[in-house]
Design a protein around this motif. Structure first.
Motif, PDB file in Angstrom:
ATOM      1  N   HIS A   1     -11.773 -72.078  38.782  1.00 16.15           N
ATOM      2  CA  HIS A   1     -10.879 -71.003  38.336  1.00 16.15           C
ATOM      3  C   HIS A   1      -9.615 -71.599  37.711  1.00 16.15           C
ATOM      4  CE1 HIS A   1      -9.043 -67.068  38.160  1.00 16.15           C
ATOM      5  NE2 HIS A   1      -7.981 -67.541  38.809  1.00 16.15           N
TER       6      HIS A   1
ATOM      7  N   ALA B   1      -9.323 -74.538  36.347  1.00 18.49           N
ATOM      8  CA  ALA B   1      -9.724 -75.168  35.086  1.00 18.49           C
ATOM      9  C   ALA B   1      -9.883 -74.113  33.988  1.00 18.49           C
ATOM     10  CB  ALA B   1     -11.027 -75.938  35.274  1.00 18.49           C
ATOM     11  N   MET B   2     -10.443 -72.965  34.338  1.00 21.18           N
ATOM     12  CA  MET B   2     -10.600 -71.887  33.363  1.00 21.18           C
ATOM     13  C   MET B   2      -9.234 -71.399  32.897  1.00 21.18           C
ATOM     14  SD  MET B   2     -10.505 -68.247  32.967  1.00 21.18           S
ATOM     15  CE  MET B   2     -10.322 -67.783  34.642  1.00 21.18           C
ATOM     16  N   LEU B   3      -8.282 -71.232  33.827  1.00 15.25           N
ATOM     17  CA  LEU B   3      -6.947 -70.788  33.462  1.00 15.25           C
ATOM     18  C   LEU B   3      -6.252 -71.803  32.564  1.00 15.25           C
ATOM     19  CD1 LEU B   3      -5.689 -69.365  36.880  1.00 15.25           C
ATOM     20  CD2 LEU B   3      -6.368 -68.060  34.850  1.00 15.25           C
ATOM     21  N   ALA B   4      -6.515 -73.084  32.791  1.00 13.57           N
ATOM     22  CA  ALA B   4      -5.916 -74.151  31.982  1.00 13.57           C
ATOM     23  C   ALA B   4      -6.740 -74.431  30.724  1.00 13.57           C
ATOM     24  CB  ALA B   4      -5.792 -75.420  32.814  1.00 13.57           C
ATOM     25  N   ARG B   5      -7.835 -73.715  30.568  1.00 11.72           N
ATOM     26  CA  ARG B   5      -8.733 -73.881  29.424  1.00 11.72           C
ATOM     27  C   ARG B   5      -9.273 -75.311  29.334  1.00 11.72           C
ATOM     28  NH1 ARG B   5      -8.427 -69.183  26.592  1.00 11.72           N
ATOM     29  NH2 ARG B   5      -6.517 -68.012  26.753  1.00 11.72           N
ATOM     30  N   ILE B   6      -9.711 -75.821  30.495  1.00 11.16           N
ATOM     31  CA  ILE B   6     -10.295 -77.157  30.579  1.00 11.16           C
ATOM     32  C   ILE B   6     -11.760 -77.000  30.963  1.00 11.16           C
ATOM     33  CG2 ILE B   6     -10.224 -79.376  31.762  1.00 11.16           C
ATOM     34  CD1 ILE B   6      -7.273 -78.821  32.384  1.00 11.16           C
ATOM     35  N   ASP B   7     -12.640 -77.584  30.184  1.00 12.21           N
ATOM     36  CA  ASP B   7     -14.071 -77.514  30.461  1.00 12.21           C
ATOM     37  C   ASP B   7     -14.449 -78.703  31.346  1.00 12.21           C
ATOM     38  OD1 ASP B   7     -16.696 -76.681  30.379  1.00 12.21           O
ATOM     39  OD2 ASP B   7     -17.120 -77.668  28.469  1.00 12.21           O
TER      40      ASP B   7
ATOM     41  N   LEU C   1      -6.142 -69.653  19.837  1.00  7.28           N
ATOM     42  CA  LEU C   1      -6.708 -69.004  21.015  1.00  7.28           C
ATOM     43  C   LEU C   1      -7.582 -67.841  20.576  1.00  7.28           C
ATOM     44  CD1 LEU C   1      -3.521 -68.857  23.273  1.00  7.28           C
ATOM     45  CD2 LEU C   1      -5.320 -70.563  23.299  1.00  7.28           C
ATOM     46  N   ASP C   2      -8.566 -67.523  21.390  1.00  9.11           N
ATOM     47  CA  ASP C   2      -9.459 -66.421  21.062  1.00  9.11           C
ATOM     48  C   ASP C   2      -8.977 -65.102  21.630  1.00  9.11           C
ATOM     49  OD1 ASP C   2     -11.178 -68.111  19.707  1.00  9.11           O
ATOM     50  OD2 ASP C   2     -12.329 -68.581  21.501  1.00  9.11           O
ATOM     51  N   GLU C   3      -7.675 -64.950  21.767  1.00  6.85           N
ATOM     52  CA  GLU C   3      -7.118 -63.734  22.340  1.00  6.85           C
ATOM     53  C   GLU C   3      -6.408 -62.936  21.251  1.00  6.85           C
ATOM     54  OE1 GLU C   3      -4.484 -65.227  25.268  1.00  6.85           O
ATOM     55  OE2 GLU C   3      -6.083 -65.806  26.637  1.00  6.85           O
TER      56      GLU C   3
END
Length: 98
Positions: free
Chosen positions: A11, A13-19, A95-97
């Motif tokens: 979670h 990592a997802m918030l930090a946009r790290i795969d 960003l895709d937002e």
């Protein structure tokens, strides 16, 4: 303090946009737990008579008066830009937002 599990690390990592791979998630969950324990120790040794601070030395922010001065015209500032729109620099979306 409870241990950080793989789902919590995923979670973060997802918030930090790290795969992260599954192996990385496993490794990081242990490392982040150790970091969290180390940071918690600071709270244990902090004395009641020492106020919380962000820096060990006293700092003073030196600012100047905000005054309107002549500046570069918008057209001149945008003259060298690769792209402009509505009198602003146009840059690619990162960003895709919306």
């Amino acid at each position: 303090m409870s241990a950080l599990n793989r789902d919590e690390v995923a979670h973060l990592a997802m918030l930090a946009r790290i795969d992260l791979s599954q192996d990385e998630l496993q490794t990081l969950s242990g490392q982040l737990e150790q970091i969290a324990r180390s940071v918690a120790k600071v709270g244990e040794v902090a004395a009641d008579d020492v106020p919380p601070m962000s820096h060990p030395l006293p700092l003073t922010n030196v600012t100047r008066v905000d005054e309107v001065r002549p500046s570069l015209p918008v057209e001149d500032a945008l003259a060298g830009a690769p792209a402009a729109q509505q009198r602003r620099f146009l840059v690619p979306r990162i960003l895709d937002e919306e």
